[in-house]
Write an enzyme that holds these catalytic residues in place. Sequence first.
Site, short mmCIF file in Angstrom:
data_model
loop_
_atom_site.label_atom_id
_atom_site.label_comp_id
_atom_site.label_asym_id
_atom_site.label_seq_id
_atom_site.Cartn_x
_atom_site.Cartn_y
_atom_site.Cartn_z
N SER A 49 0.84 -1.18 0.00
CA SER A 49 0.00 0.00 0.00
C SER A 49 0.88 1.24 0.00
O SER A 49 1.87 1.31 0.73
CB SER A 49 -0.87 -0.05 1.26
OG SER A 49 -1.63 1.10 1.33
N SER A 60 4.46 4.02 3.12
CA SER A 60 4.02 2.80 2.45
C SER A 60 4.04 1.65 3.46
O SER A 60 4.57 1.80 4.57
CB SER A 60 4.97 2.49 1.29
OG SER A 60 4.57 1.36 0.57
N LYS A 61 3.46 0.55 3.13
CA LYS A 61 3.55 -0.64 4.00
C LYS A 61 3.13 -1.85 3.16
O LYS A 61 2.35 -1.71 2.22
CB LYS A 61 2.62 -0.51 5.20
CG LYS A 61 2.98 -1.43 6.35
CD LYS A 61 4.06 -0.81 7.20
CE LYS A 61 4.47 -1.70 8.35
NZ LYS A 61 5.36 -1.01 9.27
N GLY A 62 3.61 -3.00 3.55
CA GLY A 62 3.21 -4.20 2.83
C GLY A 62 2.99 -5.34 3.78
O GLY A 62 3.40 -5.29 4.95
N ASP A 102 9.40 -5.84 9.40
CA ASP A 102 8.33 -5.57 10.36
C ASP A 102 8.02 -6.90 11.03
O ASP A 102 8.84 -7.84 10.96
CB ASP A 102 7.10 -4.99 9.64
CG ASP A 102 6.09 -4.40 10.61
OD1 ASP A 102 6.35 -3.33 11.18
OD2 ASP A 102 5.02 -5.02 10.83
#
Length: 479
Positions: free
Chosen positions: A64, A109-111, A152
């Site tokens: 995202s 952002s992050k995934g 993460d």
Amino acid sequence: MNTQSNPPEPSFRESVDMMFNRAVALMDLAPGLEEKIRVCNATYTVRFGVRLRGDIHTFTGYRSVHSEHMEPVKGGLRFAPSVHQDEVEALAALMTYKCALVEAPFGGSKGGLRINPRDWEDHELELITRRFAYELIKRDLINPAQNVPAPDMGTGEREMAWIADQFKRMNTTDINGAACVTGKPTNAGGIAGRVEATGRGVQYALQEFFRHPEDIAMANLSGSLKGKRVIVQGLGNVGYHAAKFLSEEDGSLITGIIERDGALHDERGLNVEAVREWILKHGGVAGYPDANHHMDGGALLEEDCDILIPAALEGVINLSNADRIKAPLIIEAANGPITAGADDILRDNGCVIIPDMYANAGGVTVSYFEWVKNLSHIRFGRMQRRAEESRHQLVIDELERLSADKDLGWELSPNFKDRYLRGAGELELVRSGLDDTMRAAYQAMRQVWHARSDVQDLRTAAYLVSIRKVADSYRAKGL
Ligand code: NAD
């Protein structure tokens, strides 16, 4: 993490939006800009198959991008069975605000990959990670100039090394390939101090908090970190390092450790290293010999202590338990551990909360240093270290000459020579840059907290500082 309470608990993403809205209500943003900053720009969902154990297994992953006011965008990759689009979007939004607050020049952002890493062997995880990375790389959702992931929950150095290698295989002539991901091992382009960075940042954040008597008093505490009773939830990367440094270097007592399979409690202080070793060996805290074990780990969040450090997952302090939390100071090492409703209750009860977007920013700060290191292709300190040492040698020579004169009657303190002569290597420079960043960001937040009568808490102050910076970037782009 929902409860049966009334009113219903907002989702993680709704919580982030509610906290954002509370802050922008106090700002005078250009019409429409507030909406532009709040919304998530895009979320890519990918489903891919990997042949494992004779079958084709289909996995679902997300990346995202919340805001591209600066590029590349930055944010971790989470491997957990609970990963879903809303969670990834909430985490991406937090990354935008976090980077702005600590002045790391990135968008957010992050995934995530919906997987339980414990279900798979190492070589299977490698195949899955490489395939996920391939899907993201071919769409420029992993790229040194556009989108740079990091570890993460459920991922670490190993996964980052696989991703960097995958990128290089697909971009053989890109000299900056290593900068496509951060959190790599040092032998694969990583930086000293990245593994400890988020926990180290939590320690620096608390040290800075305890430098301000006015702030300590707001939490109804006094004195320093020494002797403070600390409960930590999650002894993973972040929780372990935070607990280790606080107990070994600041003299705090880690009185509680909460893990998946229960909690350990000892008012005299737990041995963090020994507990960590036990967990690595036995997969949990159960059976640890030197402390009381509680099956209901979550209940220990409500135990009496001075500082509570949720460092596991989101939503753990919610409408169902917020009223019973006794800690006067909570530092959100995890992302989103306190829901919006719980945040209201805790603030009404006088609890001071050091918010996630600041508290766990140590990770992205050192990731920023790693990215710069990769782009400059040189280790920090390599050019300066020996030059610095030779300048210091001049001072030492002079001091030794003077102290040889017995008439002056003074001599160098033991260890002074060794300590003064040692030039800063990469680890010292990284820690110094991180400490500076955590101090500066805290001071920016507390200035707003104390200067504005309509700002009651550090979280709102943090949002005000970071949203202002994002808004300024958009304005500079002509929006
Ligand atoms: P990790 O996977 O290394 O550790 C998580 C720990 O929490 C594990 O020990 C796990 O057993 C424990 N845990 C899981 N569920 C639990 C439960 N229900 N109760 C108690 N303990 C539980 O993950 P991490 O990298 O330490 O991340 C933890 C949090 O910090 C996440 O919210 C993450 O988004 C945030 N964070 C991490 C980084 C980083 O650099 N790793 C940076 C910023 C923020």
